[in-house]
Design an enzyme around this catalytic site. Structure first.
Site, PDB file in Angstrom:
ATOM      1  N   LYS A 257       2.032   7.250  13.765  1.00 33.10           N
ATOM      2  CA  LYS A 257       1.937   7.650  12.356  1.00 33.10           C
ATOM      3  C   LYS A 257       3.330   7.492  11.754  1.00 33.10           C
ATOM      4  CE  LYS A 257      -0.071   9.097   8.691  1.00 33.10           C
ATOM      5  NZ  LYS A 257      -0.994   8.202   7.961  1.00 33.10           N
TER       6      LYS A 257
ATOM      7  N   ASP B 168     -11.707  14.039  21.681  1.00 33.75           N
ATOM      8  CA  ASP B 168     -12.969  14.669  21.258  1.00 33.75           C
ATOM      9  C   ASP B 168     -13.802  13.662  20.469  1.00 33.75           C
ATOM     10  OD1 ASP B 168     -12.042  17.107  22.336  1.00 33.75           O
ATOM     11  OD2 ASP B 168     -13.101  18.237  20.772  1.00 33.75           O
TER      12      ASP B 168
END
Ligand SMILES: NC(=O)c1ccc[n+]([C@@H]2O[C@H](COP(=O)([O-])OP(=O)(O)OC[C@H]3O[C@@H](n4cnc5c(N)ncnc54)[C@H](O)[C@@H]3O)[C@@H](O)[C@H]2O)c1
Length: 354
Positions: free
Chosen positions: A186, A247
Site C-alpha cells: 500500500k 479470511d
C-alpha cells in the site's frame, strides 16, 4: 521416541474441532506407525475468568519443550478480544519466533465457492502472512483518557530482517508450487513502511530469478482475489494485510471452517503452532455442527512439518474425499452433517486408503 504435541483446545468450538482432529490423527498415525504423545492444556477464557490469566506464568517455558503445538481457537464474549489474543496466541507466536503464518486454501471438488467462476482445481493459493511484527506491534499508547483530547497511537514496525525472511519464505514456497509470488503493498498511501516493504521484497526477489513475481496494492488485490482467484499462487503480505486477505481467500474457497494455518519457526529453534484460521464461533458453539476440516487440514500441515509427508498426503486425501460427498458437509458448506459425522467420514476415508 514419540514426538510431543501440546494441545490447547481453547474456547467455544475450539474443543469440538480439536476432539475431531485428535480422533482423525489417532487413525492416521496408527495406520502409518507414527508415535505422537499429547498433553492437553486448559488455557482459555474460562481459565481467565477463574484465575485472571489466559495461561500460567510459566506457560511459554512449558511449551518450549514440545515438538509442535496444536490449538483450537481462543476468544469468548465477556473477555475482551485483545485480552484473550494478547494473553495467549500472540505471546506464543512471538516468543517462539513463529514469523511465518502460512494459510493455504483451495476450492475443492464438490464444494461451491460463492464466486460463480471459481472452480475446483483452479483456485489453489497460499497466503504467507508476516506474523510477529508489522501493524500488530506493542509500541504505542493512550493519552488523556476520558478527556475530549483523548488519543491513541499505534506504531507499525517493519524491520529489514523481518521483511527479508518472510519474503524469502514466500519465494522458497513458490518454488515448490506455481513459481509465482504476489506481494501485497500500500505504498501509495502508507509512505514509510510500505515503500520499505516493496524495496526489501524486490531485493529478495532478485535472489529468486526463477520465480515470477509482482506487487499489488492491497485494495486492488482484494478485488482481484474476488474477480480472478485462480490467478494467484503465493501471496506474501504484512501481518494486518495477511490476516484480512486470508479470511477473504477462505471465503472464496467456500467457508472459513475449512481454512488451516501454520505458525512456523522455519529455523526450528522453537515449536511451531498449527491452528484453524477461524475463531471460537460463539454463535454455533455447543451445537455439534462446527466444521472440523480447518483443524484437520492444520494437522496435515503439522504432520508435514514433523517429517511425515506420506501420512500428511493420506490425510489430505481423506479431507478431499469427505468434502466431495454432499452427505458429509457441515452447514457452513450448505450441508447438514454434524462434526461427529464428518469425523466418522474422515476416519472411514482414511481406512479405505483415500
Ligand atoms: N486464532 C483464533 O483463536 C481466533 C481467530 C479469529 C477470531 N478469534 C476469536 O473468536 C471469537 C469469535 O470471532 P468471530 O465471530 O469474529 O470469528 P469466527 O471465526 O469465530 O466466526 C465467524 C463466523 O464463521 C463461522 N465459523 C467459524 N468457524 C467455523 C467452523 N469451524 N464451522 C462452521 N462455522 C464456522 C461462525 O459460526 C461465525 O458465523 C472472538 O473472540 C475472536 O477474537 C480467535
Amino acid at each position: 521416541m514419540a514426538q510431543s504435541i501440546a494441545v490447547i483446545p481453547g474456547d467455544g468450538i475450539g474443543p469440538e474441532v480439536i476432539d475431531a482432529a485428535r480422533q482423525v490423527l489417532d487413525v492416521v498415525t496408527d495406520l502409518h506407525g507414527i508415535d505422537l504423545a499429547y498433553d492437553e492444556f486448559d488455557w482459555s477464557c474460562r481459565r481467565y475468568d477463574e484465575t485472571g490469566a489466559m495461561m500460567p506464568e510459566d506457560a511459554l517455558d512449558t511449551l518450549a519443550s514440545y515438538d509442535a503445538i496444536l490449538l483450537g481457537a481462543v476468544g469468548w464474549p465477556g473477555v475482551p478480544d485483545h485480552v484473550s489474543l494478547w494473553g495467549l496466541l500472540i505471546p506464543i507466536r512471538r516468543a517462539f519466533r513463529q514469523y511465518v503464518n502460512q494459510r493455504p486454501i483451495a476450492v475443492f471438488e464438490g464444494v461451491d465457492s460463492p464466486l460463480r467462476s471459481a472452480s475446483a482445481g483452479e483456485v489453489d493459493l497460499v497466503v504467507v502472512r508476516e506474523n510477529v511484527e508489522g501493524e500488530y506491534s506493542e509500541i504505542g499508547g493512550r493519552m488523556n483518557r476520558g478527556f475530549p483530547d483523548e488519543m491513541a497511537v499505534q506504531e507499525a514496525v517493519f524491520t529489514r530482517a523481518g521483511v527479508s525472511r518472510i519474503a524469502d519464505h514466500a519465494f522458497e514456497l513458490a518454488r515448490t508450487r506455481g513459481s509465482y509470488v504476489t506481494s501485497a503493498t500500500k505504498s501509495n498511501g502508507i509512505v514509510h513502511t510500505m515503500p520499505f516493504w516493496d524495496e526489501v521484497v524486490a531485493e529478495r526477489a532478485a535472489e529468486f530469478p526463477d520465480v515470477r513475481w509482482d506487487s499489488e496494492l492491497i485494495d486492488a488485490l482484494a478485488a482481484k482475489i474476488v474477480l480472478e482467484p485462480e490467478r494467484f499462487d503465493v501471496i506474501v503480505a504484512s501481518n494486518l494485510f495477511g490476516d484480512i486477505l486470508s479470511d477473504l481467500t477462505a471465503a472464496v474457497a467456500g467457508s472459513i471452517g475449512i481454512a488451516p494455518s501454520a505458525n512456523l519457526d522455519p529455523t526450528r529453534t522453537y515449536p511451531s503452532m498449527f491452528e484453524p484460521v477461524h475463531g471460537s464461533a460463539p454463535d454455533i458453539a455447543g451445537n455439534g455442527v462446527a466444521n472440523p476440516i480447518g483443524t484437520v487440514w492444520s494437522t496435515v500441515m503439522m504432520l508435514d512439518h514433523l517429517g511425515h509427508a506420506e501420512a500428511a498426503q493420506h490425510l489430505m486425501g481423506a479431507v478431499r474425499a469427505t468434502l466431495r460427498d454432499p452427505a458429509t458437509r457441515t452447514p457452513d458448506l450448505g450441508g447438514t452433517a454434524t462434526t461427529t459425522e464428518v469425523t466418522t467420514a474422515l476416519d472411514g476415508a482414511l481406512r479405505a486408503g483415500a
